[in-house]
Scaffold this motif. Structure first.
Motif, PDB file in Angstrom:
ATOM      1  N   LYS A   1      33.202  47.124  42.417  1.00  0.00           N
ATOM      2  CA  LYS A   1      33.791  46.195  41.447  1.00  0.00           C
ATOM      3  C   LYS A   1      32.688  45.508  40.650  1.00  0.00           C
ATOM      4  CE  LYS A   1      37.102  43.420  42.812  1.00  0.00           C
ATOM      5  NZ  LYS A   1      37.794  42.256  43.437  1.00  0.00           N
TER       6      LYS A   1
ATOM      7  N   THR B   1      37.293  35.675  41.480  1.00  0.00           N
ATOM      8  CA  THR B   1      37.509  37.042  41.957  1.00  0.00           C
ATOM      9  C   THR B   1      38.874  37.530  41.491  1.00  0.00           C
ATOM     10  OG1 THR B   1      36.165  36.634  43.931  1.00  0.00           O
ATOM     11  CG2 THR B   1      37.597  38.549  43.978  1.00  0.00           C
ATOM     12  N   LYS B   2      38.849  38.598  40.694  1.00  0.00           N
ATOM     13  CA  LYS B   2      40.071  39.221  40.201  1.00  0.00           C
ATOM     14  C   LYS B   2      40.174  40.626  40.789  1.00  0.00           C
ATOM     15  CE  LYS B   2      41.107  35.868  37.251  1.00  0.00           C
ATOM     16  NZ  LYS B   2      42.341  35.046  37.339  1.00  0.00           N
ATOM     17  N   GLU B   3      41.311  41.281  40.502  1.00  0.00           N
ATOM     18  CA  GLU B   3      41.522  42.616  41.036  1.00  0.00           C
ATOM     19  C   GLU B   3      40.482  43.609  40.517  1.00  0.00           C
ATOM     20  OE1 GLU B   3      44.984  46.099  41.156  1.00  0.00           O
ATOM     21  OE2 GLU B   3      45.457  44.097  40.395  1.00  0.00           O
ATOM     22  N   ARG B   4      40.093  43.463  39.244  1.00  0.00           N
ATOM     23  CA  ARG B   4      39.221  44.465  38.636  1.00  0.00           C
ATOM     24  C   ARG B   4      37.786  43.991  38.397  1.00  0.00           C
ATOM     25  NH1 ARG B   4      42.262  47.343  33.734  1.00  0.00           N
ATOM     26  NH2 ARG B   4      40.445  48.695  33.991  1.00  0.00           N
ATOM     27  N   TYR B   5      37.520  42.698  38.572  1.00  0.00           N
ATOM     28  CA  TYR B   5      36.167  42.192  38.370  1.00  0.00           C
ATOM     29  C   TYR B   5      36.002  40.861  39.090  1.00  0.00           C
ATOM     30  CZ  TYR B   5      38.049  38.766  35.079  1.00  0.00           C
ATOM     31  OH  TYR B   5      38.749  37.726  34.521  1.00  0.00           O
TER      32      TYR B   5
END
Length: 445
Positions: free
Chosen positions: A30, A50-54
């Protein structure tokens, strides 16, 4: 995979720089965006988002330095959001910007890396900005102007901004001193009164000043003292009392002193600028960019410029076509552009107000369009504009871009009809991550 330090902190190594000048590393595949981290540098960071993709991180401790790292000339670099690349050697900045353009055009348009030319450096690495738009706040009973701290709405008071023209900085300090002398207050959203923003422009020894306020009357003594500043030819008040407004200016203007236009030289052109008009912040580099754009266009009968603003590009191209039509959606800019056409005795250049895609279709119904110049905002060309270009099919398109990603996406949408002849990046804003790019597109035979 990077080594994890604890639940709160991790080690990450930057592999490249992102479009905002931040370092990009990876944790479990990531991407992690970290401000002030250069490629090859490893840092212990705290994950702040903190996100799902980054994810985003903040440096706790840098564990090594890149050989390309330099000490920034500015004491608030890193806190202020203005110059993220001031820690990177100037030549490395140019290479980084070329790579940003290359990667975007590879990713979205499949263009070979070698098609992108080296970046044209700015004549001025510092002191190149001819305008500032600085929010005003109250601190310890004094008004201060400054820039926003990275990732916040907090103001960092700026003693001296190194990318501003030195004359602009001197004027800013003088005006802030007068505002404090007359004990003015910063904007209060409860009463919708007070000072919001100081807007200054300096060109050719002359200044333009706008005080953006709430519902406030400015003291006559202040106005009289401001009028005495040498070179101040335009003093305006813009009343923007709406506390929810995200726009810098409202439609309520008040001329306090001087003229409502600022004369400026752009190459061989003489232009007049209204206070709200957009004008390139780095004039020497803008001249180089416009001249290069002009050199790419073959002489023709009809040329159209979309997003034409106050007409600088169209007028720079006035010898390239028998008829030039600029399209702009803001009426005040159109009026300003037509004034500038008359000022430069360019009777064959005119400007119309409207949606670029629709106006270009109207023009194409009456005459064949040979060349189109587009200089869109960061969002690039929308679907309607792409469709309009596909219908009109000019022989040449010169695309001036300020966003490599949207440039790449737009080229992809035109690839079946147009060949990319040249890609020339320009460093319009040294020490920032921004890059301008000229692309010449030629219709397939």
């Amino acid at each position: 995979m990077e080594k994890k330090k604890s639940k709160q902190s991790v080690n990450v190594t930057a592999k490249k720089l992102g479009i905002n000048g931040e370092g990009i590393g990876y944790l479990d595949g990531k991407p992690v965006f970290v401000d002030q981290l250069l490629p090859g540098e490893t840092a212990e960071i705290s994950l702040i988002e903190t996100k799902e993709r980054y994810a985003k991180g903040r440096i706790n401790k840098r564990l090594n330095d890149s050989p390309l790292r330099i000490l920034p000339a500015c004491s608030v670099q890193g806190r202020c959001s203005g110059c993220p690349l001031m820690i990177l050697q100037p030549q490395a900045q140019l290479q980084m910007k070329r790579e940003l353009v290359q990667e975007a055009l590879i990713k979205y348009a499949g263009l070979p890396r070698g098609r992108v030319q080296p970046v044209t450096a700015s004549p001025l690495p510092l002191g190149y900005r001819n305008q500032c738009k600085l929010p005003i706040r109250q601190e310890h009973g004094q008004l201060v102007s400054g820039l926003y701290e990275e990732g916040s709405n907090r103001i960092i008071p700026i003693h001296s901004c190194l990318i501003h023209d030195e004359h602009l900085e001197a004027l800013r300090k003088q005006i802030m001193g007068l505002l404090n002398k007359f004990k003015l207050s910063a904007y209060d959203p409860k009463t919708e009164t007070g000072l919001r923003t100081l807007v200054l422009r300096y060109l050719d020894g002359q200044f333009q000043c706008v005080l953006v306020t709430g519902k406030s009357l400015l003291p006559s003594g202040l106005i009289e003292e401001l009028k005495q500043i040498p070179g101040l030819v335009c003093l305006m008040q813009n009343i923007n009392s709406d506390k929810r407004s995200r726009q810098l200016f409202s439609s309520r203007w008040k001329l306090l002193a001087g003229e409502d236009r600022l004369p400026v030289q752009l190459g061989r052109l003489q232009l007049n600028l209204s206070c709200a008009s957009f004008f390139q912040l780095n004039r020497p580099q803008a001249c180089q960019l416009y001249q290069k754009a002009a050199s790419l266009i073959k002489p023709c009968t009809t040329l159209v410029e979309a997003y034409s603003g106050i007409g600088g590009i169209s007028l720079m191209l006035k010898d390239k076509a028998k008829t030039i039509i600029g399209i702009e959606s803001i009426q005040e800019a159109v009026d300003n552009a037509n004034e500038n056409a008359r000022l430069n005795h360019a009777d064959h250049v005119r400007f119309v107000c409207g949606d670029a895609a629709e106006e270009m279709k109207k023009i194409s119904r009456k005459r064949k369009i040979d060349a189109v110049v587009v200089d869109p905002p960061r969002t690039g060309l929308d679907k309607a504009m792409i469709e309009s270009l596909r219908q009109c099919r000019p022989a040449q398109i010169v695309y001036i871009s300020c966003n490599p990603a949207t440039l790449g996406k737009n080229i992809k949408e035109l690839k079946d009809l147009y060949e990319v002849k040249t890609v020339i990046p320009f460093d319009m804003f040294p020490n920032t991550a921004h890059v301008e790019t000229i692309v010449l597109l030629s219709k397939h035979l």
